[in-house]
Design a protein around this motif. Structure first.
Motif, PDB file in Angstrom:
ATOM      1  N   VAL A   1       0.819  -1.207   0.000  1.00 32.87           N
ATOM      2  CA  VAL A   1       0.000   0.000   0.000  1.00 32.87           C
ATOM      3  C   VAL A   1       0.854   1.259   0.000  1.00 32.87           C
ATOM      4  CG1 VAL A   1      -1.704   1.317   1.338  1.00 32.87           C
ATOM      5  CG2 VAL A   1      -1.943  -1.165   1.079  1.00 32.87           C
ATOM      6  N   ASN A   2       1.934   1.272   0.755  1.00 32.47           N
ATOM      7  CA  ASN A   2       2.753   2.473   0.854  1.00 32.47           C
ATOM      8  C   ASN A   2       3.488   2.793  -0.438  1.00 32.47           C
ATOM      9  OD1 ASN A   2       2.565   3.273   3.832  1.00 32.47           O
ATOM     10  ND2 ASN A   2       2.940   1.082   3.904  1.00 32.47           N
ATOM     11  N   LYS A   3       3.798   1.765  -1.208  1.00 29.41           N
ATOM     12  CA  LYS A   3       4.435   1.987  -2.503  1.00 29.41           C
ATOM     13  C   LYS A   3       3.431   1.953  -3.638  1.00 29.41           C
ATOM     14  CE  LYS A   3       9.033   0.135  -1.383  1.00 29.41           C
ATOM     15  NZ  LYS A   3      10.055  -0.872  -1.762  1.00 29.41           N
ATOM     16  N   GLN A   4       2.200   1.477  -3.364  1.00 32.55           N
ATOM     17  CA  GLN A   4       1.182   1.288  -4.388  1.00 32.55           C
ATOM     18  C   GLN A   4       1.763   0.498  -5.569  1.00 32.55           C
ATOM     19  OE1 GLN A   4      -2.476   2.633  -4.651  1.00 32.55           O
ATOM     20  NE2 GLN A   4      -1.897   1.923  -2.624  1.00 32.55           N
ATOM     21  N   SER A   5       2.466  -0.580  -5.250  1.00 27.73           N
ATOM     22  CA  SER A   5       3.039  -1.435  -6.275  1.00 27.73           C
ATOM     23  C   SER A   5       2.905  -2.890  -5.846  1.00 27.73           C
ATOM     24  CB  SER A   5       4.519  -1.097  -6.505  1.00 27.73           C
ATOM     25  OG  SER A   5       5.259  -1.290  -5.313  1.00 27.73           O
ATOM     26  N   GLU A   6       2.996  -3.794  -6.804  1.00 29.10           N
ATOM     27  CA  GLU A   6       2.826  -5.215  -6.524  1.00 29.10           C
ATOM     28  C   GLU A   6       4.078  -5.807  -5.868  1.00 29.10           C
ATOM     29  OE1 GLU A   6       1.710  -6.985 -10.206  1.00 29.10           O
ATOM     30  OE2 GLU A   6      -0.363  -6.339 -10.044  1.00 29.10           O
ATOM     31  N   VAL A   7       3.837  -6.762  -4.976  1.00 32.12           N
ATOM     32  CA  VAL A   7       4.927  -7.467  -4.305  1.00 32.12           C
ATOM     33  C   VAL A   7       4.953  -8.890  -4.864  1.00 32.12           C
ATOM     34  CG1 VAL A   7       5.922  -8.145  -2.088  1.00 32.12           C
ATOM     35  CG2 VAL A   7       4.440  -6.125  -2.228  1.00 32.12           C
ATOM     36  N   PRO A   8       5.986  -9.268  -5.578  1.00 37.24           N
ATOM     37  CA  PRO A   8       5.995 -10.575  -6.237  1.00 37.24           C
ATOM     38  C   PRO A   8       6.224 -11.735  -5.278  1.00 37.24           C
ATOM     39  CG  PRO A   8       8.087  -9.460  -6.579  1.00 37.24           C
ATOM     40  CD  PRO A   8       7.205  -8.481  -5.874  1.00 37.24           C
ATOM     41  N   GLY A   9       5.778 -12.913  -5.710  1.00 35.33           N
ATOM     42  CA  GLY A   9       6.166 -14.146  -5.046  1.00 35.33           C
ATOM     43  C   GLY A   9       5.297 -14.614  -3.906  1.00 35.33           C
ATOM     44  N   TRP A  10       4.094 -14.098  -3.746  1.00 38.17           N
ATOM     45  CA  TRP A  10       3.259 -14.477  -2.616  1.00 38.17           C
ATOM     46  C   TRP A  10       2.338 -15.643  -2.953  1.00 38.17           C
ATOM     47  CZ3 TRP A  10       2.469 -12.339   2.419  1.00 38.17           C
ATOM     48  CH2 TRP A  10       3.401 -11.356   2.759  1.00 38.17           C
ATOM     49  N   LYS A  11       2.230 -16.562  -1.999  1.00 41.26           N
ATOM     50  CA  LYS A  11       1.260 -17.659  -2.047  1.00 41.26           C
ATOM     51  C   LYS A  11       0.154 -17.377  -1.030  1.00 41.26           C
ATOM     52  CE  LYS A  11       3.289 -20.755  -4.859  1.00 41.26           C
ATOM     53  NZ  LYS A  11       2.617 -21.390  -6.022  1.00 41.26           N
ATOM     54  N   MET A  12      -0.972 -18.059  -1.195  1.00 42.90           N
ATOM     55  CA  MET A  12      -2.081 -17.859  -0.283  1.00 42.90           C
ATOM     56  C   MET A  12      -1.695 -18.214   1.150  1.00 42.90           C
ATOM     57  SD  MET A  12      -5.150 -16.753  -0.060  1.00 42.90           S
ATOM     58  CE  MET A  12      -5.643 -16.445   1.644  1.00 42.90           C
ATOM     59  N   GLY A  13      -0.883 -19.249   1.331  1.00 42.83           N
ATOM     60  CA  GLY A  13      -0.437 -19.611   2.666  1.00 42.83           C
ATOM     61  C   GLY A  13       0.411 -18.524   3.309  1.00 42.83           C
ATOM     62  N   ASP A  14       1.278 -17.889   2.510  1.00 34.90           N
ATOM     63  CA  ASP A  14       2.077 -16.777   3.012  1.00 34.90           C
ATOM     64  C   ASP A  14       1.169 -15.637   3.482  1.00 34.90           C
ATOM     65  OD1 ASP A  14       4.414 -18.133   2.224  1.00 34.90           O
ATOM     66  OD2 ASP A  14       4.252 -17.315   0.196  1.00 34.90           O
ATOM     67  N   TRP A  15       0.136 -15.375   2.672  1.00 34.22           N
ATOM     68  CA  TRP A  15      -0.774 -14.281   2.999  1.00 34.22           C
ATOM     69  C   TRP A  15      -1.536 -14.561   4.302  1.00 34.22           C
ATOM     70  CZ3 TRP A  15      -1.526  -9.391   2.244  1.00 34.22           C
ATOM     71  CH2 TRP A  15      -2.738  -8.817   2.631  1.00 34.22           C
ATOM     72  N   ALA A  16      -2.000 -15.789   4.483  1.00 34.05           N
ATOM     73  CA  ALA A  16      -2.719 -16.140   5.712  1.00 34.05           C
ATOM     74  C   ALA A  16      -1.822 -15.943   6.935  1.00 34.05           C
ATOM     75  CB  ALA A  16      -3.230 -17.575   5.638  1.00 34.05           C
ATOM     76  N   ASN A  17      -0.551 -16.297   6.814  1.00 38.70           N
ATOM     77  CA  ASN A  17       0.388 -16.102   7.917  1.00 38.70           C
ATOM     78  C   ASN A  17       0.575 -14.622   8.227  1.00 38.70           C
ATOM     79  OD1 ASN A  17       0.799 -18.865   8.189  1.00 38.70           O
ATOM     80  ND2 ASN A  17       2.563 -18.874   6.807  1.00 38.70           N
ATOM     81  N   TYR A  18       0.698 -13.827   7.163  1.00 37.91           N
ATOM     82  CA  TYR A  18       0.859 -12.376   7.348  1.00 37.91           C
ATOM     83  C   TYR A  18      -0.378 -11.762   7.989  1.00 37.91           C
ATOM     84  CZ  TYR A  18       0.505  -7.456   6.025  1.00 37.91           C
ATOM     85  OH  TYR A  18       0.293  -6.093   6.040  1.00 37.91           O
ATOM     86  N   PHE A  19      -1.552 -12.105   7.450  1.00 40.96           N
ATOM     87  CA  PHE A  19      -2.799 -11.506   7.922  1.00 40.96           C
ATOM     88  C   PHE A  19      -3.072 -11.885   9.373  1.00 40.96           C
ATOM     89  CE2 PHE A  19      -7.275 -10.492   8.145  1.00 40.96           C
ATOM     90  CZ  PHE A  19      -7.447  -9.473   7.219  1.00 40.96           C
ATOM     91  N   GLY A  20      -2.614 -13.081   9.777  1.00 37.61           N
ATOM     92  CA  GLY A  20      -2.856 -13.554  11.134  1.00 37.61           C
ATOM     93  C   GLY A  20      -1.999 -12.899  12.193  1.00 37.61           C
ATOM     94  N   GLN A  21      -0.998 -12.118  11.785  1.00 40.18           N
ATOM     95  CA  GLN A  21      -0.160 -11.422  12.755  1.00 40.18           C
ATOM     96  C   GLN A  21      -0.931 -10.286  13.426  1.00 40.18           C
ATOM     97  OE1 GLN A  21       3.393  -9.936  10.919  1.00 40.18           O
ATOM     98  NE2 GLN A  21       3.814 -11.842   9.835  1.00 40.18           N
ATOM     99  N   PRO A  22      -0.626  -9.977  14.676  1.00 49.01           N
ATOM    100  CA  PRO A  22      -1.201  -8.771  15.294  1.00 49.01           C
ATOM    101  C   PRO A  22      -0.782  -7.547  14.486  1.00 49.01           C
ATOM    102  CG  PRO A  22      -0.129 -10.161  16.935  1.00 49.01           C
ATOM    103  CD  PRO A  22       0.256 -10.713  15.596  1.00 49.01           C
TER     104      PRO A  22
END
Length: 425
Positions: free
Chosen positions: A186-207
Protein backbone atom coordinates in the motif's frame (compact mmCIF):
# COMPACT_ATOMS: atom_id res chain seq x y z
CA UNK A 1 -8.57 29.39 -20.84
CA UNK A 2 -6.54 31.30 -18.28
CA UNK A 3 -4.52 29.31 -15.75
CA UNK A 4 -2.64 30.33 -12.63
CA UNK A 5 0.56 28.32 -12.20
CA UNK A 6 2.15 27.19 -8.94
CA UNK A 7 4.93 29.76 -9.19
CA UNK A 8 2.44 32.64 -9.22
CA UNK A 9 2.55 33.32 -12.98
CA UNK A 10 -0.51 33.03 -15.15
CA UNK A 11 -0.86 31.94 -18.75
CA UNK A 12 -3.53 31.49 -21.40
CA UNK A 13 -4.24 28.39 -23.48
CA UNK A 14 -5.34 28.87 -27.05
CA UNK A 15 -9.10 28.69 -27.56
CA UNK A 16 -10.21 25.07 -28.07
CA UNK A 17 -12.73 23.95 -30.68
CA UNK A 18 -16.27 24.16 -29.31
CA UNK A 19 -17.56 20.65 -29.92
CA UNK A 20 -18.16 17.38 -28.10
CA UNK A 21 -14.92 15.87 -29.35
CA UNK A 22 -12.80 18.26 -27.28
CA UNK A 23 -10.87 16.03 -24.85
CA UNK A 24 -8.20 16.10 -22.16
CA UNK A 25 -5.52 15.51 -24.80
CA UNK A 26 -5.91 19.10 -26.05
CA UNK A 27 -5.47 20.63 -22.60
CA UNK A 28 -2.58 18.31 -21.70
CA UNK A 29 -0.78 19.15 -24.93
CA UNK A 30 -0.93 22.85 -24.13
CA UNK A 31 0.09 22.30 -20.52
CA UNK A 32 3.12 20.27 -21.62
CA UNK A 33 4.27 23.12 -23.85
CA UNK A 34 3.71 25.70 -21.12
CA UNK A 35 5.58 23.61 -18.55
CA UNK A 36 8.56 23.23 -20.88
CA UNK A 37 8.71 27.00 -21.48
CA UNK A 38 8.44 27.75 -17.77
CA UNK A 39 11.30 25.33 -17.03
CA UNK A 40 13.51 27.16 -19.54
CA UNK A 41 12.55 30.59 -18.18
CA UNK A 42 13.30 29.69 -14.58
CA UNK A 43 16.48 27.79 -15.45
CA UNK A 44 15.44 24.71 -13.57
CA UNK A 45 15.64 22.39 -16.57
CA UNK A 46 13.70 19.19 -16.95
CA UNK A 47 15.68 16.95 -14.60
CA UNK A 48 13.25 17.24 -11.72
CA UNK A 49 10.32 16.13 -13.83
CA UNK A 50 12.16 13.25 -15.44
CA UNK A 51 11.39 10.96 -12.49
CA UNK A 52 8.09 10.55 -10.70
CA UNK A 53 8.82 9.80 -7.05
CA UNK A 54 6.71 7.25 -5.20
CA UNK A 55 6.19 9.77 -2.41
CA UNK A 56 6.45 13.52 -2.83
CA UNK A 57 5.23 16.40 -0.72
CA UNK A 58 4.66 19.87 -2.17
CA UNK A 59 4.14 22.85 0.09
CA UNK A 60 0.56 24.14 -0.18
CA UNK A 61 -0.15 27.43 -1.91
CA UNK A 62 -3.08 29.76 -1.23
CA UNK A 63 -4.83 28.48 -4.34
CA UNK A 64 -4.17 24.74 -4.22
CA UNK A 65 -4.58 21.93 -1.68
CA UNK A 66 -1.49 20.04 -0.56
CA UNK A 67 -0.29 17.62 -3.20
CA UNK A 68 0.95 14.25 -1.95
CA UNK A 69 1.89 11.35 -4.18
CA UNK A 70 -0.14 8.15 -4.30
CA UNK A 71 0.25 5.89 -7.29
CA UNK A 72 -2.78 4.35 -9.07
CA UNK A 73 -4.13 0.97 -7.90
CA UNK A 74 -2.84 -2.25 -9.37
CA UNK A 75 -4.93 -5.40 -9.83
CA UNK A 76 -3.43 -8.43 -11.49
CA UNK A 77 -0.07 -9.89 -12.49
CA UNK A 78 1.63 -13.23 -13.03
CA UNK A 79 3.86 -14.50 -10.21
CA UNK A 80 6.57 -17.16 -10.22
CA UNK A 81 8.41 -16.95 -6.89
CA UNK A 82 7.15 -19.08 -4.03
CA UNK A 83 8.59 -17.22 -1.03
CA UNK A 84 7.94 -13.54 -0.24
CA UNK A 85 10.89 -11.25 0.23
CA UNK A 86 11.94 -10.38 3.74
CA UNK A 87 9.75 -7.65 5.20
CA UNK A 88 11.16 -4.13 5.12
CA UNK A 89 10.71 -1.64 7.94
CA UNK A 90 8.34 1.28 7.33
CA UNK A 91 11.10 3.85 7.60
CA UNK A 92 12.97 2.09 4.78
CA UNK A 93 10.08 2.27 2.33
CA UNK A 94 8.47 5.57 3.35
CA UNK A 95 11.51 7.84 3.61
CA UNK A 96 12.07 9.12 0.08
CA UNK A 97 14.58 11.96 -0.11
CA UNK A 98 13.64 14.79 -2.45
CA UNK A 99 16.07 16.97 -4.37
CA UNK A 100 15.86 19.75 -1.80
CA UNK A 101 17.00 17.30 0.90
CA UNK A 102 13.62 16.99 2.64
CA UNK A 103 11.71 13.76 3.14
CA UNK A 104 8.73 13.09 0.91
CA UNK A 105 5.40 12.22 2.48
CA UNK A 106 4.47 8.55 2.82
CA UNK A 107 1.23 6.97 1.75
CA UNK A 108 0.27 6.78 5.42
CA UNK A 109 0.48 10.57 5.66
CA UNK A 110 -1.47 10.91 2.42
CA UNK A 111 -4.34 8.85 3.79
CA UNK A 112 -4.30 10.82 7.04
CA UNK A 113 -4.58 14.01 4.98
CA UNK A 114 -7.46 12.60 2.96
CA UNK A 115 -9.40 11.48 6.03
CA UNK A 116 -9.28 15.05 7.44
CA UNK A 117 -10.88 16.57 4.34
CA UNK A 118 -14.41 18.01 4.80
CA UNK A 119 -16.04 15.76 2.21
CA UNK A 120 -19.75 15.62 1.40
CA UNK A 121 -22.15 13.25 3.17
CA UNK A 122 -22.87 10.26 0.91
CA UNK A 123 -26.48 10.11 2.08
CA UNK A 124 -27.14 12.79 -0.55
CA UNK A 125 -26.33 10.33 -3.35
CA UNK A 126 -27.29 6.95 -1.85
CA UNK A 127 -30.39 4.84 -2.22
CA UNK A 128 -30.58 3.48 1.36
CA UNK A 129 -32.51 0.38 2.44
CA UNK A 130 -32.73 -1.22 5.87
CA UNK A 131 -32.90 -4.73 4.32
CA UNK A 132 -32.82 -6.21 0.83
CA UNK A 133 -36.53 -7.05 0.68
CA UNK A 134 -37.27 -4.08 -1.57
CA UNK A 135 -34.28 -4.57 -3.89
CA UNK A 136 -36.11 -6.36 -6.67
CA UNK A 137 -35.44 -6.43 -10.41
CA UNK A 138 -38.47 -4.24 -11.02
CA UNK A 139 -37.40 -1.67 -8.43
CA UNK A 140 -33.69 -1.50 -9.20
CA UNK A 141 -33.73 -1.62 -12.99
CA UNK A 142 -37.26 -0.79 -14.18
CA UNK A 143 -38.21 1.89 -11.65
CA UNK A 144 -34.92 3.59 -10.73
CA UNK A 145 -32.62 2.50 -13.57
CA UNK A 146 -29.81 1.74 -11.07
CA UNK A 147 -28.14 5.14 -11.46
CA UNK A 148 -26.99 5.71 -7.86
CA UNK A 149 -25.20 3.51 -5.30
CA UNK A 150 -27.54 1.30 -3.29
CA UNK A 151 -26.68 0.87 0.41
CA UNK A 152 -28.32 -2.09 2.19
CA UNK A 153 -27.77 -2.07 5.95
CA UNK A 154 -28.74 -5.73 6.52
CA UNK A 155 -28.48 -8.42 3.84
CA UNK A 156 -31.78 -10.17 4.66
CA UNK A 157 -33.97 -10.36 1.58
CA UNK A 158 -31.12 -10.09 -0.94
CA UNK A 159 -30.85 -13.86 -1.41
CA UNK A 160 -27.12 -13.33 -0.89
CA UNK A 161 -25.10 -16.34 0.21
CA UNK A 162 -22.10 -15.49 2.41
CA UNK A 163 -20.06 -17.63 4.87
CA UNK A 164 -20.80 -17.41 8.59
CA UNK A 165 -19.23 -14.54 10.59
CA UNK A 166 -16.68 -16.96 12.07
CA UNK A 167 -15.19 -17.47 8.59
CA UNK A 168 -11.70 -15.99 8.35
CA UNK A 169 -8.62 -15.69 6.11
CA UNK A 170 -7.31 -19.07 7.27
CA UNK A 171 -10.55 -20.63 6.01
CA UNK A 172 -10.07 -18.84 2.69
CA UNK A 173 -6.59 -20.32 2.41
CA UNK A 174 -7.87 -23.83 3.16
CA UNK A 175 -10.53 -23.60 0.43
CA UNK A 176 -8.68 -21.86 -2.41
CA UNK A 177 -5.43 -23.74 -1.88
CA UNK A 178 -1.89 -22.46 -1.77
CA UNK A 179 -2.13 -20.66 -5.10
CA UNK A 180 -0.23 -17.60 -6.34
CA UNK A 181 -1.95 -14.38 -5.34
CA UNK A 182 -1.53 -10.70 -6.20
CA UNK A 183 -0.38 -8.63 -3.23
CA UNK A 184 -0.07 -4.84 -3.19
CA UNK A 185 2.29 -2.86 -0.99
CA UNK A 186 0.00 0.00 0.00
CA UNK A 187 2.75 2.47 0.85
CA UNK A 188 4.43 1.99 -2.50
CA UNK A 189 1.18 1.29 -4.39
CA UNK A 190 3.04 -1.44 -6.27
CA UNK A 191 2.83 -5.21 -6.52
CA UNK A 192 4.93 -7.47 -4.31
CA UNK A 193 5.99 -10.57 -6.24
CA UNK A 194 6.17 -14.15 -5.05
CA UNK A 195 3.26 -14.48 -2.62
CA UNK A 196 1.26 -17.66 -2.05
CA UNK A 197 -2.08 -17.86 -0.28
CA UNK A 198 -0.44 -19.61 2.67
CA UNK A 199 2.08 -16.78 3.01
CA UNK A 200 -0.77 -14.28 3.00
CA UNK A 201 -2.72 -16.14 5.71
CA UNK A 202 0.39 -16.10 7.92
CA UNK A 203 0.86 -12.38 7.35
CA UNK A 204 -2.80 -11.51 7.92
CA UNK A 205 -2.86 -13.55 11.13
CA UNK A 206 -0.16 -11.42 12.75
CA UNK A 207 -1.20 -8.77 15.29
CA UNK A 208 -1.31 -5.36 13.55
CA UNK A 209 1.58 -4.08 15.66
CA UNK A 210 3.78 -6.96 14.44
CA UNK A 211 3.38 -6.20 10.73
CA UNK A 212 6.25 -4.29 9.24
CA UNK A 213 4.34 -3.03 6.20
CA UNK A 214 0.78 -2.55 4.97
CA UNK A 215 -0.27 -5.05 2.30
CA UNK A 216 -3.55 -5.56 0.45
CA UNK A 217 -5.24 -8.30 -1.62
CA UNK A 218 -8.13 -7.10 -3.82
CA UNK A 219 -8.12 -9.43 -6.84
CA UNK A 220 -8.47 -13.03 -5.62
CA UNK A 221 -11.14 -14.46 -7.96
CA UNK A 222 -12.23 -17.83 -6.55
CA UNK A 223 -14.85 -19.18 -8.97
CA UNK A 224 -12.62 -22.19 -9.65
CA UNK A 225 -12.12 -23.14 -5.98
CA UNK A 226 -13.88 -24.94 -3.15
CA UNK A 227 -14.87 -21.54 -1.78
CA UNK A 228 -17.21 -20.91 -4.72
CA UNK A 229 -20.19 -22.96 -3.38
CA UNK A 230 -20.19 -20.87 -0.19
CA UNK A 231 -20.75 -17.54 -1.94
CA UNK A 232 -23.56 -16.42 -4.25
CA UNK A 233 -24.19 -12.87 -5.47
CA UNK A 234 -27.51 -11.12 -4.69
CA UNK A 235 -30.48 -12.37 -6.68
CA UNK A 236 -30.98 -9.01 -8.35
CA UNK A 237 -27.41 -9.25 -9.70
CA UNK A 238 -27.85 -12.80 -10.96
CA UNK A 239 -31.01 -11.76 -12.81
CA UNK A 240 -29.12 -9.35 -15.09
CA UNK A 241 -25.47 -10.50 -15.15
CA UNK A 242 -24.46 -11.04 -18.78
CA UNK A 243 -21.99 -13.74 -17.78
CA UNK A 244 -24.90 -15.79 -16.42
CA UNK A 245 -27.35 -14.98 -19.20
CA UNK A 246 -25.50 -14.56 -22.50
CA UNK A 247 -22.10 -16.22 -22.15
CA UNK A 248 -22.19 -19.86 -23.38
CA UNK A 249 -22.64 -22.03 -20.29
CA UNK A 250 -20.54 -24.88 -21.68
CA UNK A 251 -17.56 -22.53 -22.21
CA UNK A 252 -17.80 -21.28 -18.63
CA UNK A 253 -18.14 -24.82 -17.26
CA UNK A 254 -15.12 -26.07 -19.21
CA UNK A 255 -13.09 -23.02 -18.19
CA UNK A 256 -13.58 -23.83 -14.51
CA UNK A 257 -12.45 -27.45 -14.86
CA UNK A 258 -8.75 -27.86 -13.96
CA UNK A 259 -6.67 -28.57 -17.09
CA UNK A 260 -5.67 -32.22 -17.53
CA UNK A 261 -2.00 -33.20 -17.27
CA UNK A 262 -0.08 -33.19 -20.53
CA UNK A 263 0.06 -36.81 -21.79
CA UNK A 264 3.43 -38.35 -22.68
CA UNK A 265 4.38 -38.79 -26.36
CA UNK A 266 2.94 -41.87 -28.05
CA UNK A 267 5.06 -44.80 -29.30
CA UNK A 268 5.03 -43.23 -32.75
CA UNK A 269 6.67 -40.10 -31.41
CA UNK A 270 3.60 -37.90 -31.79
CA UNK A 271 1.94 -35.97 -28.99
CA UNK A 272 -1.77 -36.20 -28.26
CA UNK A 273 -3.78 -33.11 -29.17
CA UNK A 274 -5.10 -31.30 -26.10
CA UNK A 275 -8.29 -29.29 -26.46
CA UNK A 276 -7.72 -25.59 -25.86
CA UNK A 277 -9.39 -24.58 -22.59
CA UNK A 278 -12.56 -22.55 -22.89
CA UNK A 279 -12.57 -18.93 -21.80
CA UNK A 280 -15.01 -16.74 -19.94
CA UNK A 281 -14.84 -13.42 -18.05
CA UNK A 282 -13.75 -14.61 -14.60
CA UNK A 283 -14.79 -11.57 -12.55
CA UNK A 284 -17.96 -12.61 -10.71
CA UNK A 285 -16.56 -13.64 -7.30
CA UNK A 286 -13.71 -11.88 -5.51
CA UNK A 287 -12.39 -12.18 -1.97
CA UNK A 288 -10.80 -8.93 -0.76
CA UNK A 289 -8.51 -9.16 2.28
CA UNK A 290 -7.23 -5.81 3.48
CA UNK A 291 -5.29 -4.91 6.61
CA UNK A 292 -5.97 -1.69 8.45
CA UNK A 293 -4.48 1.33 6.69
CA UNK A 294 -4.93 -0.01 3.15
CA UNK A 295 -5.91 2.51 0.45
CA UNK A 296 -6.89 2.13 -3.20
CA UNK A 297 -6.82 5.33 -5.26
CA UNK A 298 -9.64 6.64 -7.44
CA UNK A 299 -10.73 4.36 -10.26
CA UNK A 300 -13.75 3.16 -12.25
CA UNK A 301 -14.30 -0.58 -12.28
CA UNK A 302 -13.13 -2.05 -15.56
CA UNK A 303 -15.43 -1.90 -18.57
CA UNK A 304 -17.85 0.27 -16.63
CA UNK A 305 -18.98 -2.88 -14.83
CA UNK A 306 -21.26 -2.60 -11.83
CA UNK A 307 -20.23 -4.03 -8.45
CA UNK A 308 -21.79 -5.94 -5.58
CA UNK A 309 -19.85 -5.67 -2.31
CA UNK A 310 -20.49 -7.23 1.12
CA UNK A 311 -18.40 -6.75 4.26
CA UNK A 312 -18.06 -9.89 6.36
CA UNK A 313 -15.50 -8.48 8.82
CA UNK A 314 -14.08 -5.03 9.48
CA UNK A 315 -15.01 -1.72 7.89
CA UNK A 316 -14.41 0.38 4.77
CA UNK A 317 -14.57 4.05 3.82
CA UNK A 318 -15.59 4.88 0.24
CA UNK A 319 -15.01 8.18 -1.53
CA UNK A 320 -17.54 8.59 -4.36
CA UNK A 321 -17.65 10.99 -7.32
CA UNK A 322 -20.63 11.15 -9.66
CA UNK A 323 -19.97 9.92 -13.23
CA UNK A 324 -21.23 13.10 -14.88
CA UNK A 325 -20.01 14.06 -18.33
CA UNK A 326 -17.78 16.76 -16.84
CA UNK A 327 -16.38 14.56 -14.06
CA UNK A 328 -15.55 11.79 -16.52
CA UNK A 329 -13.68 14.30 -18.69
CA UNK A 330 -11.70 15.43 -15.67
CA UNK A 331 -11.08 11.82 -14.67
CA UNK A 332 -9.71 11.07 -18.15
CA UNK A 333 -7.46 14.13 -17.90
CA UNK A 334 -6.27 13.01 -14.46
CA UNK A 335 -5.41 9.55 -15.81
CA UNK A 336 -3.56 11.06 -18.76
CA UNK A 337 -1.34 13.53 -16.96
CA UNK A 338 2.14 12.60 -15.70
CA UNK A 339 1.27 14.54 -12.54
CA UNK A 340 -1.57 12.13 -11.65
CA UNK A 341 0.20 10.65 -8.66
CA UNK A 342 0.51 14.05 -6.96
CA UNK A 343 -3.19 14.91 -7.21
CA UNK A 344 -6.05 13.84 -4.96
CA UNK A 345 -8.76 13.55 -7.60
CA UNK A 346 -11.46 14.56 -5.14
CA UNK A 347 -9.92 18.06 -5.10
CA UNK A 348 -10.43 18.33 -8.86
CA UNK A 349 -14.22 18.05 -8.73
CA UNK A 350 -15.05 20.51 -5.94
CA UNK A 351 -16.89 22.76 -8.41
CA UNK A 352 -18.53 19.92 -10.38
CA UNK A 353 -20.43 17.95 -7.77
CA UNK A 354 -17.78 17.24 -5.17
CA UNK A 355 -16.56 14.09 -3.45
CA UNK A 356 -18.75 12.07 -1.05
CA UNK A 357 -17.70 9.93 1.90
CA UNK A 358 -19.44 6.70 2.96
CA UNK A 359 -18.46 4.54 5.95
CA UNK A 360 -19.40 0.84 5.84
CA UNK A 361 -19.28 -1.76 8.63
CA UNK A 362 -19.61 -5.54 8.84
CA UNK A 363 -22.97 -6.76 7.54
CA UNK A 364 -23.45 -3.88 5.08
CA UNK A 365 -23.93 -4.51 1.36
CA UNK A 366 -23.24 -2.02 -1.42
CA UNK A 367 -24.28 -2.05 -5.08
CA UNK A 368 -22.24 0.36 -7.22
CA UNK A 369 -23.65 1.35 -10.64
CA UNK A 370 -21.68 1.69 -13.85
CA UNK A 371 -19.14 4.47 -14.13
CA UNK A 372 -19.02 5.75 -10.54
CA UNK A 373 -15.53 7.02 -9.68
CA UNK A 374 -14.39 5.88 -6.24
CA UNK A 375 -11.47 5.32 -3.87
CA UNK A 376 -11.44 3.02 -0.83
CA UNK A 377 -9.77 3.24 2.57
CA UNK A 378 -9.67 0.36 5.10
CA UNK A 379 -9.69 1.57 8.74
CA UNK A 380 -9.26 -1.94 10.21
CA UNK A 381 -8.53 -5.48 9.05
CA UNK A 382 -11.36 -6.48 6.73
CA UNK A 383 -12.68 -9.46 4.79
CA UNK A 384 -15.00 -8.64 1.89
CA UNK A 385 -16.79 -10.60 -0.83
CA UNK A 386 -17.85 -8.99 -4.08
CA UNK A 387 -17.92 -9.18 -7.84
CA UNK A 388 -18.30 -7.32 -11.12
CA UNK A 389 -21.12 -7.61 -13.64
CA UNK A 390 -22.19 -6.11 -16.95
CA UNK A 391 -25.87 -5.71 -17.79
CA UNK A 392 -28.19 -4.23 -20.42
CA UNK A 393 -29.62 -1.34 -18.42
CA UNK A 394 -26.71 1.08 -18.77
CA UNK A 395 -24.80 -0.02 -21.85
CA UNK A 396 -24.04 3.58 -22.78
CA UNK A 397 -22.03 4.14 -19.58
CA UNK A 398 -20.25 0.78 -19.93
CA UNK A 399 -19.14 1.67 -23.44
CA UNK A 400 -18.18 5.19 -22.35
CA UNK A 401 -15.83 3.79 -19.68
CA UNK A 402 -14.43 1.28 -22.17
CA UNK A 403 -13.69 4.22 -24.49
CA UNK A 404 -11.88 6.07 -21.69
CA UNK A 405 -9.76 2.96 -21.05
CA UNK A 406 -8.87 2.83 -24.75
CA UNK A 407 -7.99 6.53 -24.95
CA UNK A 408 -5.78 6.32 -21.87
CA UNK A 409 -4.02 3.14 -23.05
CA UNK A 410 -5.09 1.09 -20.04
CA UNK A 411 -3.16 -2.19 -20.01
CA UNK A 412 -5.12 -5.27 -21.06
CA UNK A 413 -4.72 -6.99 -17.68
CA UNK A 414 -6.53 -4.07 -16.00
CA UNK A 415 -9.55 -4.24 -18.33
CA UNK A 416 -12.72 -6.33 -18.26
CA UNK A 417 -11.72 -9.65 -19.86
CA UNK A 418 -13.36 -10.48 -23.19
CA UNK A 419 -15.35 -7.23 -23.06
CA UNK A 420 -15.87 -6.93 -26.82
CA UNK A 421 -16.73 -10.61 -27.18
CA UNK A 422 -19.47 -10.45 -24.57
CA UNK A 423 -21.06 -7.51 -26.42
CA UNK A 424 -21.60 -9.78 -29.43
CA UNK A 425 -23.08 -12.56 -27.27
Amino acid sequence: IKLKLNDGHSTTLREPPIDDDFSAAHVLGNLTTIAAKREEETGRGNDRNSTIHHHESVKPTPTRPQRIVVLPPLRRSQRKRTTPKKFTAYEEIDAVVQEDGTLAASNIEFVAEVMKRPLLDAREILDVHQTGESITHEYLFTSTGFRQPVFIIKKEGLDLLIPDPEFDVDAVADLVGNRDIDVIDVNKQSEVPGWKMGDWANYFGQPPESRTRTLNVISLEFSDSKLAPLVRSPKVVRQVDWIDHVWPEDMKRRALIPPPPIPPPTTTGTTAVIEKPALYPKVQYYCLMSVGGSYTDFHIDFGGSSVWYHILHGSKTFFFIRPTRENLRRYEAWLSTPDQSSMFFGDMVVDSGGCYRLDLVAGNTLLIPSGWIHAVFTPEDSLVFGGNFLHGFNMQKQLQVYDIETKTNTAAKFRFPLFETIQWY
